[in-house]
Enzyme design. Structure first.
Site, short mmCIF file in Angstrom:
data_model
loop_
_atom_site.label_atom_id
_atom_site.label_comp_id
_atom_site.label_asym_id
_atom_site.label_seq_id
_atom_site.Cartn_x
_atom_site.Cartn_y
_atom_site.Cartn_z
N SER A 83 -39.32 50.84 -18.88
CA SER A 83 -40.37 49.87 -18.62
C SER A 83 -40.54 49.65 -17.12
CB SER A 83 -40.07 48.56 -19.35
OG SER A 83 -41.18 47.70 -19.35
N ILE A 225 -45.06 53.95 -26.41
CA ILE A 225 -44.87 52.55 -26.06
C ILE A 225 -43.57 52.38 -25.28
CG2 ILE A 225 -46.20 51.72 -28.04
CD1 ILE A 225 -43.53 51.04 -29.40
N ASP A 226 -43.40 51.19 -24.78
CA ASP A 226 -42.27 50.80 -23.94
C ASP A 226 -40.94 51.24 -24.54
OD1 ASP A 226 -40.31 49.27 -22.53
OD2 ASP A 226 -41.82 47.76 -22.06
N GLY A 227 -40.14 51.95 -23.74
CA GLY A 227 -38.82 52.38 -24.19
C GLY A 227 -37.87 51.22 -24.44
N GLY A 228 -38.26 50.02 -24.05
CA GLY A 228 -37.43 48.85 -24.29
C GLY A 228 -37.28 48.51 -25.76
#
Length: 387
Positions: A83, A225-228
């Site tokens: 992110s 999407i966000d790797g978080g």
């Protein structure tokens, strides 16, 4: 620091040095606008690198000849980020004129001030159309794209040209499955060489497209999407990738790795999840969506403790065994050095009004560990630039 309430989360400053320095990793957490904290800490470290080089013996200085002022990418074999940490990884490793890193750490930190308010902005009409974040993402991804594609930021730099090994995490909703962006190609390629075609801006968009904040980034058939969502703290992912390395330097055990891990802030204030229903957990509020913050905070703390046990190998510092280590006992070396600031309250990932406070917190964090950072800078200069 900023609040005595959360001071118990801060580890004490250390006075040791790494036992092994042969493979060095920089890992940066996700956290939206709070990414200005690790960015400013890296700005301090880069300034200390210049100071250390200026005072280095002639034989050490000779190893740096022709590179100009030392950059963060010169000092780490692998820079990993998720992110906002992925944005920093992309910025610090993107190739500029003459093949040198395009951005200084100060340049990267300045992006938050210059572009943050435009990235996290929506008009009243847009908020109504988006159902105030309940029926559509809060912000157009195009606003983030405009900032990243600015020639003064990432421009058209390519992932394959990164100035050191890089690992940027995303999640492909079209598979669904993990997506690791590296300069050596696609995961699973095995002995078949691949050359990534993505620009750094595309990869940065893929790692930063946080659910509820932005639409997914479209790359071919992938929707990223966000790797978080699985690794808000990329430390464990970086360790596993480093241990798969097949070219020199080759770390053979976790204890041969040295890692600097940077967080974007932790607090002890309870999360506000309303009545506990869908709206309560997902409703945007001052501290951010409770569910997303819980996922990022929980996975980040777990990754931090696991990385500590793998790299530092310390037993709990109590008379009785505990299944989880207190935060203040984690990340104080010798092989994992964790820098996680204390926040006085939950700061939402998109709350740009908190930038002045976040900058002050970053300054206090750098001051707290000033001697430790100076020793690290001297050790990095003495080791010479990575190949």
């Amino acid at each position: 620091m900023s609040s005595s309430i959360v001071s118990d989360r801060l580890r004490p400053a250390g006075d040791g040095l790494p036992e092994s320095f042969s493979f060095r990793i920089l890992s940066v957490d996700g956290g939206g606008i709070r990414g200005v904290i690790p960015a400013l800490l890296l700005e301090r470290l880069e300034a200390l690198l210049a100071d250390a080089l200026a005072g280095a013996p002639s034989e050490t200085a000779a190893r740096w000849e022709g590179l100009g002022s030392p950059r963060i990418a010169d000092c780490f074999h692998l820079i990993a980020g998720t992110s906002t940490g992925g944005l920093l990884a992309a910025g610090l490793t993107s190739a500029g004129p003459g093949g040198r890193p395009k951005l200084t750490a100060a340049d990267a930190a300045n992006v938050y001030t210059v572009h943050g308010p435009a990235i996290f902005h929506s008009s009243v009409i847009e908020k109504v159309e988006q159902g105030f974040g309940l029926t559509a993402p809060k912000y157009p991804l195009a606003q983030l794209r405009t900032a990243l594609e600015d020639p003064a930021v990432l421009g058209d730099a390519l992932l394959k040209d990164a100035r050191t090994e890089v690992l940027i995490l995303s999640f492909d909703t079209s598979i669904p499955g993990l997506r690791y962006f590296t300069r050596w190609g696609a995961p699973g390629a095995g002995s078949t060489p691949t050359t990534p075609a993505e620009t750094m801006a595309e990869v940065a968009l893929a790692t930063a497209a946080a659910p509820t904040y932005f639409d997914p980034e479209a790359l071919g058939s992938s929707r990223l999407i966000d790797g978080g969502v699985y690794a808000g703290n990329p430390a464990l992912a970086a360790i596993t990738v480093a241990l798969r390395r097949t070219i020199e330097p080759i770390p053979r055990t976790p204890r041969e790795l040295f890692m600097v891990s940077l967080g974007t802030g932790a607090w002890s204030t309870p999360l506000d999840y309303g009545g506990g229903g869908i709206i309560g957990w997902l409703q945007p509020r001052t501290g951010g969506e409770a569910l997303l913050e819980a996922m990022l905070g929980g996975s980040g703390d777990f990754a931090n403790e696991a990385a500590h046990m793998l790299l530092n190998g310390d037993a709990p510092v109590q008379d009785t065994w505990e299944p989880a280590l207190p935060p203040a006992h984690i990340g104080g070396g010798p092989q994992l050095w964790r820098y996680q600031p204390a926040l006085p309250e939950p700061f939402a990932m998109d709350d740009v009004s908190k930038l002045p406070q976040l900058k002050q917190i970053a300054t206090e964090l750098a001051d707290r560990y000033a001697d430790e950072l100076a020793r690290l800078a001297a050790r990095l200069i003495d080791a010479g630039p990575v190949p």
